[in-house]
Motif scaffolding. Structure first.
Motif, PDB file in Angstrom:
ATOM      1  N   ILE A   7      42.023  27.048  27.262  1.00 53.90           N
ATOM      2  CA  ILE A   7      41.998  28.437  27.731  1.00 53.90           C
ATOM      3  C   ILE A   7      42.529  28.525  29.158  1.00 53.90           C
ATOM      4  O   ILE A   7      43.371  29.372  29.468  1.00 53.90           O
ATOM      5  CB  ILE A   7      40.573  29.024  27.648  1.00 53.90           C
ATOM      6  CG1 ILE A   7      40.171  29.242  26.188  1.00 53.90           C
ATOM      7  CG2 ILE A   7      40.475  30.343  28.431  1.00 53.90           C
ATOM      8  CD1 ILE A   7      38.723  29.629  25.998  1.00 53.90           C
ATOM      9  N   LEU A   8      42.036  27.636  30.024  1.00 50.02           N
ATOM     10  CA  LEU A   8      42.483  27.661  31.420  1.00 50.02           C
ATOM     11  C   LEU A   8      43.979  27.377  31.531  1.00 50.02           C
ATOM     12  O   LEU A   8      44.679  28.022  32.318  1.00 50.02           O
ATOM     13  CB  LEU A   8      41.689  26.661  32.254  1.00 50.02           C
ATOM     14  CG  LEU A   8      40.210  27.001  32.451  1.00 50.02           C
ATOM     15  CD1 LEU A   8      39.522  25.880  33.224  1.00 50.02           C
ATOM     16  CD2 LEU A   8      40.036  28.322  33.157  1.00 50.02           C
ATOM     17  N   ALA A   9      44.470  26.439  30.737  1.00 50.97           N
ATOM     18  CA  ALA A   9      45.899  26.108  30.781  1.00 50.97           C
ATOM     19  C   ALA A   9      46.752  27.281  30.303  1.00 50.97           C
ATOM     20  O   ALA A   9      47.800  27.575  30.883  1.00 50.97           O
ATOM     21  CB  ALA A   9      46.170  24.872  29.932  1.00 50.97           C
ATOM     22  N   SER A  10      46.303  27.950  29.261  1.00 52.41           N
ATOM     23  CA  SER A  10      47.087  29.048  28.697  1.00 52.41           C
ATOM     24  C   SER A  10      46.963  30.348  29.474  1.00 52.41           C
ATOM     25  O   SER A  10      47.957  31.015  29.746  1.00 52.41           O
ATOM     26  CB  SER A  10      46.649  29.298  27.250  1.00 52.41           C
ATOM     27  OG  SER A  10      46.893  28.171  26.456  1.00 52.41           O
ATOM     28  N   PHE A  11      45.728  30.717  29.802  1.00 56.08           N
ATOM     29  CA  PHE A  11      45.492  32.030  30.389  1.00 56.08           C
ATOM     30  C   PHE A  11      45.389  32.008  31.913  1.00 56.08           C
ATOM     31  O   PHE A  11      45.483  33.054  32.551  1.00 56.08           O
ATOM     32  CB  PHE A  11      44.249  32.667  29.758  1.00 56.08           C
ATOM     33  CG  PHE A  11      44.440  32.951  28.303  1.00 56.08           C
ATOM     34  CD1 PHE A  11      45.109  34.081  27.880  1.00 56.08           C
ATOM     35  CD2 PHE A  11      43.988  32.053  27.345  1.00 56.08           C
ATOM     36  CE1 PHE A  11      45.313  34.331  26.537  1.00 56.08           C
ATOM     37  CE2 PHE A  11      44.190  32.295  25.994  1.00 56.08           C
ATOM     38  CZ  PHE A  11      44.859  33.441  25.581  1.00 56.08           C
ATOM     39  N   ILE A  60      41.946  36.482  25.376  1.00 53.62           N
ATOM     40  CA  ILE A  60      41.224  35.210  25.298  1.00 53.62           C
ATOM     41  C   ILE A  60      40.315  35.201  24.075  1.00 53.62           C
ATOM     42  O   ILE A  60      40.253  34.206  23.351  1.00 53.62           O
ATOM     43  CB  ILE A  60      40.430  34.940  26.588  1.00 53.62           C
ATOM     44  CG1 ILE A  60      41.383  34.769  27.775  1.00 53.62           C
ATOM     45  CG2 ILE A  60      39.550  33.701  26.428  1.00 53.62           C
ATOM     46  CD1 ILE A  60      40.689  34.698  29.120  1.00 53.62           C
ATOM     47  N   ARG A  61      39.620  36.297  23.822  1.00 52.27           N
ATOM     48  CA  ARG A  61      38.733  36.373  22.654  1.00 52.27           C
ATOM     49  C   ARG A  61      39.514  36.231  21.343  1.00 52.27           C
ATOM     50  O   ARG A  61      39.079  35.556  20.410  1.00 52.27           O
ATOM     51  CB  ARG A  61      37.937  37.670  22.657  1.00 52.27           C
ATOM     52  CG  ARG A  61      36.830  37.678  23.688  1.00 52.27           C
ATOM     53  CD  ARG A  61      35.920  38.903  23.564  1.00 52.27           C
ATOM     54  NE  ARG A  61      34.965  38.919  24.643  1.00 52.27           N
ATOM     55  CZ  ARG A  61      33.860  38.170  24.692  1.00 52.27           C
ATOM     56  NH1 ARG A  61      33.606  37.341  23.708  1.00 52.27           N
ATOM     57  NH2 ARG A  61      33.039  38.252  25.717  1.00 52.27           N
ATOM     58  N   ASP A  62      40.677  36.868  21.253  1.00 52.10           N
ATOM     59  CA  ASP A  62      41.512  36.745  20.055  1.00 52.10           C
ATOM     60  C   ASP A  62      41.945  35.291  19.851  1.00 52.10           C
ATOM     61  O   ASP A  62      41.905  34.770  18.736  1.00 52.10           O
ATOM     62  CB  ASP A  62      42.746  37.638  20.151  1.00 52.10           C
ATOM     63  CG  ASP A  62      42.439  39.107  19.978  1.00 52.10           C
ATOM     64  OD1 ASP A  62      41.324  39.457  19.531  1.00 52.10           O
ATOM     65  OD2 ASP A  62      43.319  39.928  20.308  1.00 52.10           O
ATOM     66  N   TRP A  63      42.370  34.643  20.930  1.00 47.93           N
ATOM     67  CA  TRP A  63      42.796  33.247  20.871  1.00 47.93           C
ATOM     68  C   TRP A  63      41.631  32.363  20.437  1.00 47.93           C
ATOM     69  O   TRP A  63      41.774  31.498  19.577  1.00 47.93           O
ATOM     70  CB  TRP A  63      43.326  32.824  22.244  1.00 47.93           C
ATOM     71  CG  TRP A  63      43.843  31.439  22.320  1.00 47.93           C
ATOM     72  CD1 TRP A  63      45.131  31.034  22.125  1.00 47.93           C
ATOM     73  CD2 TRP A  63      43.100  30.250  22.631  1.00 47.93           C
ATOM     74  NE1 TRP A  63      45.228  29.677  22.288  1.00 47.93           N
ATOM     75  CE2 TRP A  63      43.988  29.172  22.594  1.00 47.93           C
ATOM     76  CE3 TRP A  63      41.772  30.002  22.919  1.00 47.93           C
ATOM     77  CZ2 TRP A  63      43.597  27.871  22.849  1.00 47.93           C
ATOM     78  CZ3 TRP A  63      41.376  28.698  23.178  1.00 47.93           C
ATOM     79  CH2 TRP A  63      42.283  27.654  23.144  1.00 47.93           C
ATOM     80  N   LEU A  64      40.457  32.597  21.041  1.00 46.39           N
ATOM     81  CA  LEU A  64      39.271  31.796  20.744  1.00 46.39           C
ATOM     82  C   LEU A  64      38.825  31.992  19.288  1.00 46.39           C
ATOM     83  O   LEU A  64      38.388  31.037  18.635  1.00 46.39           O
ATOM     84  CB  LEU A  64      38.145  32.161  21.707  1.00 46.39           C
ATOM     85  CG  LEU A  64      36.929  31.244  21.746  1.00 46.39           C
ATOM     86  CD1 LEU A  64      37.330  29.825  22.100  1.00 46.39           C
ATOM     87  CD2 LEU A  64      35.904  31.769  22.742  1.00 46.39           C
TER      88      LEU A  64
END
Length: 79
Positions: A7-11, A60-64
């Motif tokens: 998440i940190l790397a992407s967002f 982020i929620r959609d990705w998760l």
């Protein structure tokens, strides 16, 4: 790499585009806690605006939901 690191790397790059920051506060087996520091408020005069907190959180929620559907997410705004 953990889900939180992904998440940190992407967002994190998205958050930093306008001077903001995304940081990991805690990661457990069931929940990821992040801190989000918004960047500068863009005036949108040039057609480019800062991404609102709610939209970043939704992304982020959609990705998760695709990567780890059983994982919870908490995002705290920081100054």
């Amino acid at each position: 790499m953990t889900i939180a690191q992904d998440i940190l790397a992407s967002f994190g790059r998205i958050a930093s585009a306008d001077g903001g920051a995304l940081a990991l506060l805690d990661e457990s087996a069931s929940t990821i806690r992040l801190a989000y520091k918004p960047g500068a408020v863009a005036d949108c005069a040039d057609g480019v605006c800062a991404l609102p907190h709610a939209e970043l959180e939704a992304m982020i929620r959609d990705w998760l939901a695709r990567k780890a559907p059983d994982m919870g997410l908490e995002i705290e705004l920081s100054a």
